[in-house]
Design a protein around this motif. Structure first.
Motif, PDB file in Angstrom:
ATOM      1  N   LYS A 151       0.811  -1.213   0.000  1.00 14.26           N
ATOM      2  CA  LYS A 151       0.000   0.000   0.000  1.00 14.26           C
ATOM      3  C   LYS A 151       0.842   1.260   0.000  1.00 14.26           C
ATOM      4  O   LYS A 151       0.408   2.294  -0.460  1.00 14.26           O
ATOM      5  CB  LYS A 151      -0.919  -0.007   1.223  1.00 14.26           C
ATOM      6  CG  LYS A 151      -1.969  -1.091   1.146  1.00 14.26           C
ATOM      7  CD  LYS A 151      -2.799  -1.127   2.408  1.00 14.26           C
ATOM      8  CE  LYS A 151      -3.756  -2.296   2.404  1.00 14.26           C
ATOM      9  NZ  LYS A 151      -4.507  -2.417   3.636  1.00 14.26           N
ATOM     10  N   THR A 152       2.054   1.154   0.545  1.00 13.46           N
ATOM     11  CA  THR A 152       2.909   2.338   0.598  1.00 13.46           C
ATOM     12  C   THR A 152       3.915   2.382  -0.534  1.00 13.46           C
ATOM     13  O   THR A 152       4.757   3.269  -0.581  1.00 13.46           O
ATOM     14  CB  THR A 152       3.666   2.379   1.939  1.00 13.46           C
ATOM     15  OG1 THR A 152       4.396   1.158   2.097  1.00 13.46           O
ATOM     16  CG2 THR A 152       2.688   2.549   3.091  1.00 13.46           C
TER      17      THR A 152
ATOM     18  N   GLY B 133      -5.024   4.910   6.518  1.00 12.51           N
ATOM     19  CA  GLY B 133      -3.737   4.234   6.473  1.00 12.51           C
ATOM     20  C   GLY B 133      -2.836   4.778   7.570  1.00 12.51           C
ATOM     21  O   GLY B 133      -2.982   5.904   8.032  1.00 12.51           O
TER      22      GLY B 133
ATOM     23  N   SER C 287      -1.267   8.086   6.839  1.00 14.61           N
ATOM     24  CA  SER C 287      -2.125   9.186   6.405  1.00 14.61           C
ATOM     25  C   SER C 287      -2.253  10.238   7.495  1.00 14.61           C
ATOM     26  O   SER C 287      -2.501   9.933   8.643  1.00 14.61           O
ATOM     27  CB  SER C 287      -3.517   8.657   6.048  1.00 14.61           C
ATOM     28  OG  SER C 287      -3.453   7.814   4.933  1.00 14.61           O
TER      29      SER C 287
ATOM     30  N   ALA D 271      -5.686   3.551   1.275  1.00 11.84           N
ATOM     31  CA  ALA D 271      -4.801   4.685   1.554  1.00 11.84           C
ATOM     32  C   ALA D 271      -5.557   5.930   1.987  1.00 11.84           C
ATOM     33  O   ALA D 271      -4.990   6.812   2.636  1.00 11.84           O
ATOM     34  CB  ALA D 271      -3.955   5.009   0.317  1.00 11.84           C
TER      35      ALA D 271
END
Length: 204
Positions: free
Chosen positions: A25-26, A51, A54, A103
């Motif tokens: 995801k990152t 996330g 975030s 995200a």
């Protein structure tokens, strides 16, 4: 506003793959998108889980963007920018749905029409516009911050208003920020490309 018909519902997943392994995801590396289709559901208006990386200052709202998400571009490109697979469910005739990538911060969602991300909806006071306006702020503050480029319209269902902001840049004239109020304070806000940003019932 999009017309709603009875019909088959499509499940569209935009998968993001790195050259060697599935993207985390990152992951900010180079990715490619693919599309598949299958089954059915009805979108809600709640946001997805925030996330771990975030923060509110990373997710400022402008008429054309929400953080690193650009509005008015293909869903496949947004999936690449976020580095994750994105699933949306939409009626094949209506062709409008909400996506909630992992995200994104909670209380936010992206509207997708056909294959394009056209707007962001924000119901959280943790998210602000580039001018510092957020859910819970007063109408007076909104009008002051956007003086000279905002107009007020009666709300369709309440005694409140739609406060509609038109960007000053010539290339942004197809985009808007709209604040929904109860007549005193901001209840929610949305930003994106016309006409979708003006749909008061979302994809309904």
């Amino acid at each position: 506003m999009p017309r709603t018909f009875r019909g088959t519902t499509l499940l569209v997943t935009v998968a993001v793959l790195s050259a060697c392994q599935p993207a985390e995801k990152t992951d900010r590396g180079s990715t490619t998108g693919s599309t598949t289709g299958s089954a059915a559901s009805t979108p809600s208006t709640s946001g997805s889980t925030t996330g771990s990386t975030s923060t509110s200052d990373q997710w400022l709202v402008t008429a054309r963007s929400f953080g690193r998400v650009r509005l008015g571009i293909p869903l496949t490109q947004v999936a690449r920018d976020l580095g994750e697979a994105i699933t949306v469910r939409s009626d094949e005739y209506n062709q409008c749905a909400y996506a909630r990538p992992q995200a994104l911060p909670s209380g936010t969602s992206l509207m997708v029409v056909r294959d394009t991300v056209v707007r962001v909806d924000v119901n959280s006071s943790n998210i602000a516009t580039a001018e510092g306006i957020r859910v819970g702020d007063t109408e007076v503050r909104v009008l002051e911050r956007y003086a000279g480029r905002i107009r007020s319209q009666p709300h369709k269902y309440t005694n409140g208003h739609y406060l509609v902001v038109t960007p000053t840049a010539a290339q942004d004239t197809a985009f808007r920020i709209i604040f929904e109020t109860d007549g005193s304070r901001v209840l929610m806000l949305r930003a994106g490309r016309r006409p979708a940003v003006e749909w008061v019932e979302g994809c309904s």
